[in-house]
Design a protein around this motif. Structure first.
Motif, PDB file in Angstrom:
ATOM      1  N   LEU A  20       0.836  -1.193   0.000  1.00 38.71           N
ATOM      2  CA  LEU A  20       0.000   0.000   0.000  1.00 38.71           C
ATOM      3  C   LEU A  20       0.877   1.251   0.000  1.00 38.71           C
ATOM      4  O   LEU A  20       1.747   1.405   0.859  1.00 38.71           O
ATOM      5  CB  LEU A  20      -0.904  -0.018   1.231  1.00 38.71           C
ATOM      6  N   LEU A  21       0.648   2.133  -0.961  1.00 39.12           N
ATOM      7  CA  LEU A  21       1.386   3.399  -0.993  1.00 39.12           C
ATOM      8  C   LEU A  21       0.891   4.310   0.126  1.00 39.12           C
ATOM      9  O   LEU A  21      -0.307   4.334   0.420  1.00 39.12           O
ATOM     10  CB  LEU A  21       1.185   4.117  -2.332  1.00 39.12           C
ATOM     11  N   PRO A  22       1.786   5.077   0.752  1.00 39.10           N
ATOM     12  CA  PRO A  22       1.339   6.052   1.756  1.00 39.10           C
ATOM     13  C   PRO A  22       0.345   7.034   1.127  1.00 39.10           C
ATOM     14  O   PRO A  22       0.523   7.475  -0.013  1.00 39.10           O
ATOM     15  CB  PRO A  22       2.626   6.756   2.177  1.00 39.10           C
ATOM     16  N   ARG A  23      -0.681   7.369   1.876  1.00 33.54           N
ATOM     17  CA  ARG A  23      -1.731   8.264   1.379  1.00 33.54           C
ATOM     18  C   ARG A  23      -1.158   9.572   0.852  1.00 33.54           C
ATOM     19  O   ARG A  23      -1.568  10.059  -0.196  1.00 33.54           O
ATOM     20  CB  ARG A  23      -2.737   8.525   2.501  1.00 33.54           C
ATOM     21  N   ARG A  24      -0.214  10.135   1.557  1.00 34.31           N
ATOM     22  CA  ARG A  24       0.354  11.416   1.119  1.00 34.31           C
ATOM     23  C   ARG A  24       1.082  11.289  -0.206  1.00 34.31           C
ATOM     24  O   ARG A  24       1.037  12.194  -1.035  1.00 34.31           O
ATOM     25  CB  ARG A  24       1.269  11.979   2.202  1.00 34.31           C
ATOM     26  N   LEU A  25       1.751  10.165  -0.435  1.00 31.47           N
ATOM     27  CA  LEU A  25       2.414   9.954  -1.720  1.00 31.47           C
ATOM     28  C   LEU A  25       1.374   9.881  -2.837  1.00 31.47           C
ATOM     29  O   LEU A  25       1.558  10.483  -3.902  1.00 31.47           O
ATOM     30  CB  LEU A  25       3.280   8.694  -1.702  1.00 31.47           C
ATOM     31  N   ALA A  39      11.128  16.645  -7.593  1.00 25.30           N
ATOM     32  CA  ALA A  39      12.344  16.902  -6.831  1.00 25.30           C
ATOM     33  C   ALA A  39      12.481  18.385  -6.496  1.00 25.30           C
ATOM     34  O   ALA A  39      12.369  19.227  -7.380  1.00 25.30           O
ATOM     35  CB  ALA A  39      13.565  16.436  -7.615  1.00 25.30           C
ATOM     36  N   PRO A  40      12.714  18.708  -5.225  1.00 23.80           N
ATOM     37  CA  PRO A  40      12.993  20.092  -4.861  1.00 23.80           C
ATOM     38  C   PRO A  40      14.423  20.464  -5.270  1.00 23.80           C
ATOM     39  O   PRO A  40      15.161  19.629  -5.797  1.00 23.80           O
ATOM     40  CB  PRO A  40      12.825  20.101  -3.347  1.00 23.80           C
ATOM     41  N   ASP A  41      14.830  21.679  -4.985  1.00 30.61           N
ATOM     42  CA  ASP A  41      16.170  22.102  -5.391  1.00 30.61           C
ATOM     43  C   ASP A  41      17.244  21.382  -4.571  1.00 30.61           C
ATOM     44  O   ASP A  41      16.967  20.768  -3.548  1.00 30.61           O
ATOM     45  CB  ASP A  41      16.320  23.623  -5.329  1.00 30.61           C
ATOM     46  N   ASP A  42      18.467  21.474  -5.052  1.00 29.32           N
ATOM     47  CA  ASP A  42      19.591  20.740  -4.450  1.00 29.32           C
ATOM     48  C   ASP A  42      19.816  21.071  -2.977  1.00 29.32           C
ATOM     49  O   ASP A  42      20.184  20.194  -2.196  1.00 29.32           O
ATOM     50  CB  ASP A  42      20.874  20.996  -5.234  1.00 29.32           C
ATOM     51  N   ALA A  43      19.606  22.321  -2.580  1.00 33.02           N
ATOM     52  CA  ALA A  43      19.818  22.694  -1.183  1.00 33.02           C
ATOM     53  C   ALA A  43      18.871  21.924  -0.262  1.00 33.02           C
ATOM     54  O   ALA A  43      19.275  21.478   0.817  1.00 33.02           O
ATOM     55  CB  ALA A  43      19.638  24.208  -1.007  1.00 33.02           C
ATOM     56  N   LEU A  76      17.429  18.966  -1.002  1.00 34.21           N
ATOM     57  CA  LEU A  76      17.845  17.556  -1.058  1.00 34.21           C
ATOM     58  C   LEU A  76      19.036  17.291  -0.145  1.00 34.21           C
ATOM     59  O   LEU A  76      19.098  16.251   0.518  1.00 34.21           O
ATOM     60  CB  LEU A  76      18.174  17.158  -2.499  1.00 34.21           C
ATOM     61  N   ARG A  77      19.964  18.214  -0.054  1.00 38.10           N
ATOM     62  CA  ARG A  77      21.163  18.034   0.798  1.00 38.10           C
ATOM     63  C   ARG A  77      20.808  17.993   2.276  1.00 38.10           C
ATOM     64  O   ARG A  77      21.539  17.404   3.069  1.00 38.10           O
ATOM     65  CB  ARG A  77      22.177  19.152   0.555  1.00 38.10           C
ATOM     66  N   ARG A  78      19.697  18.598   2.662  1.00 38.38           N
ATOM     67  CA  ARG A  78      19.273  18.537   4.067  1.00 38.38           C
ATOM     68  C   ARG A  78      18.721  17.162   4.424  1.00 38.38           C
ATOM     69  O   ARG A  78      18.690  16.794   5.581  1.00 38.38           O
ATOM     70  CB  ARG A  78      18.201  19.597   4.356  1.00 38.38           C
ATOM     71  N   VAL A  79      18.286  16.412   3.425  1.00 38.30           N
ATOM     72  CA  VAL A  79      17.632  15.121   3.662  1.00 38.30           C
ATOM     73  C   VAL A  79      18.557  13.945   3.375  1.00 38.30           C
ATOM     74  O   VAL A  79      18.584  12.973   4.127  1.00 38.30           O
ATOM     75  CB  VAL A  79      16.347  15.011   2.802  1.00 38.30           C
ATOM     76  N   PHE A  80      19.313  14.030   2.297  1.00 42.64           N
ATOM     77  CA  PHE A  80      20.133  12.906   1.849  1.00 42.64           C
ATOM     78  C   PHE A  80      21.609  13.130   2.197  1.00 42.64           C
ATOM     79  O   PHE A  80      22.091  14.262   2.157  1.00 42.64           O
ATOM     80  CB  PHE A  80      19.981  12.706   0.337  1.00 42.64           C
ATOM     81  N   PHE A 101       6.878   8.249   5.536  1.00 43.31           N
ATOM     82  CA  PHE A 101       6.770   9.099   4.354  1.00 43.31           C
ATOM     83  C   PHE A 101       6.351  10.524   4.707  1.00 43.31           C
ATOM     84  O   PHE A 101       6.829  11.483   4.096  1.00 43.31           O
ATOM     85  CB  PHE A 101       5.820   8.503   3.312  1.00 43.31           C
ATOM     86  N   ASP A 102       5.466  10.689   5.687  1.00 46.50           N
ATOM     87  CA  ASP A 102       5.046  12.046   6.058  1.00 46.50           C
ATOM     88  C   ASP A 102       6.225  12.885   6.532  1.00 46.50           C
ATOM     89  O   ASP A 102       6.366  14.052   6.139  1.00 46.50           O
ATOM     90  CB  ASP A 102       3.959  12.004   7.132  1.00 46.50           C
ATOM     91  N   ALA A 103       7.079  12.313   7.358  1.00 52.30           N
ATOM     92  CA  ALA A 103       8.265  13.048   7.825  1.00 52.30           C
ATOM     93  C   ALA A 103       9.185  13.379   6.651  1.00 52.30           C
ATOM     94  O   ALA A 103       9.752  14.475   6.578  1.00 52.30           O
ATOM     95  CB  ALA A 103       9.010  12.227   8.881  1.00 52.30           C
ATOM     96  N   PHE A 104       9.333  12.444   5.729  1.00 51.30           N
ATOM     97  CA  PHE A 104      10.149  12.663   4.532  1.00 51.30           C
ATOM     98  C   PHE A 104       9.596  13.818   3.705  1.00 51.30           C
ATOM     99  O   PHE A 104      10.320  14.744   3.342  1.00 51.30           O
ATOM    100  CB  PHE A 104      10.163  11.361   3.717  1.00 51.30           C
ATOM    101  N   ALA A 105       8.296  13.791   3.426  1.00 49.57           N
ATOM    102  CA  ALA A 105       7.667  14.847   2.632  1.00 49.57           C
ATOM    103  C   ALA A 105       7.768  16.201   3.340  1.00 49.57           C
ATOM    104  O   ALA A 105       8.009  17.224   2.698  1.00 49.57           O
ATOM    105  CB  ALA A 105       6.206  14.494   2.339  1.00 49.57           C
ATOM    106  N   ASP A 106       7.604  16.203   4.656  1.00 51.99           N
ATOM    107  CA  ASP A 106       7.741  17.448   5.416  1.00 51.99           C
ATOM    108  C   ASP A 106       9.153  18.019   5.277  1.00 51.99           C
ATOM    109  O   ASP A 106       9.318  19.229   5.054  1.00 51.99           O
ATOM    110  CB  ASP A 106       7.421  17.230   6.899  1.00 51.99           C
ATOM    111  N   ARG A 107      10.155  17.178   5.423  1.00 50.76           N
ATOM    112  CA  ARG A 107      11.549  17.631   5.319  1.00 50.76           C
ATOM    113  C   ARG A 107      11.863  18.172   3.928  1.00 50.76           C
ATOM    114  O   ARG A 107      12.689  19.054   3.775  1.00 50.76           O
ATOM    115  CB  ARG A 107      12.505  16.497   5.672  1.00 50.76           C
ATOM    116  N   LEU A 108      11.169  17.638   2.902  1.00 49.67           N
ATOM    117  CA  LEU A 108      11.364  18.114   1.536  1.00 49.67           C
ATOM    118  C   LEU A 108      10.493  19.324   1.205  1.00 49.67           C
ATOM    119  O   LEU A 108      10.620  19.898   0.125  1.00 49.67           O
ATOM    120  CB  LEU A 108      11.073  16.992   0.532  1.00 49.67           C
ATOM    121  N   GLY A 109       9.598  19.686   2.111  1.00 52.92           N
ATOM    122  CA  GLY A 109       8.702  20.816   1.864  1.00 52.92           C
ATOM    123  C   GLY A 109       7.614  20.514   0.869  1.00 52.92           C
ATOM    124  O   GLY A 109       7.117  21.409   0.179  1.00 52.92           O
ATOM    125  N   LEU A 110       7.204  19.241   0.766  1.00 52.67           N
ATOM    126  CA  LEU A 110       6.157  18.842  -0.181  1.00 52.67           C
ATOM    127  C   LEU A 110       4.796  18.771   0.492  1.00 52.67           C
ATOM    128  O   LEU A 110       4.640  18.246   1.539  1.00 52.67           O
ATOM    129  CB  LEU A 110       6.499  17.483  -0.813  1.00 52.67           C
TER     130      LEU A 110
END
Length: 137
Positions: free
Chosen positions: A15-20, A31-35, A37-41, A128-137
């Protein structure tokens, strides 16, 4: 497989996360900008690609039978999880060649988001929610 606005709710039985699903159906899974992405990866992005719904379905058809050590890796308690179970994960994007990130369904509840770094898979978000939040999505 049931769909919402052309986006599958599950892929390969997971099951895919609802937010995705909402991000995909709204055209906001990009994909957000490189800055950002660098905060997450832990590594810089070469050619980031956040897979669309059709790509998630397509790439995971072959992924679930993956067994090469370079992709499956080994458990690493110092940098968890270290490994991945292709049958219990879904690839959802990449930062470049061999820089994939995935949903890891091995633990109960929402899947963690993991990234193939050197020398193995590392968790970049507990869900996934925490991931999306960190990416600003």
């Amino acid at each position: 497989m049931t769909e919402t606005d052309g986006v599958p709710l599950s892929v390969e039985g997971l099951l895919l996360p609802r937010r995705l699903v909402l991000l995909l159906s709204g055209g906001r899974w990009t994909a957000p900008d490189d800055a950002v992405l660098r905060r997450v990866f832990p590594e810089p992005a070469d050619f980031p690609s956040f897979y669309g719904a059709a790509s998630i379905v397509g790439v995971n058809r072959g992924w679930h039978s993956e067994s090469r050590a370079a992709y499956v890796c080994r458990p690493d308690p110092a940098n968890p999880p270290g490994d991945i179970d292709p049958a219990r994960s879904l690839l959802i994007g990449e930062l470049g060649p061999d820089q994939m990130f995935a949903l890891d369904y091995r633990r109960p509840g929402s899947p963690a988001v993991v990234y193939l770094a050197e020398p193995g898979w590392v968790e970049v978000a507990p869900d996934f929610d925490a991931f999306a939040d960190r990416l600003g999505l």
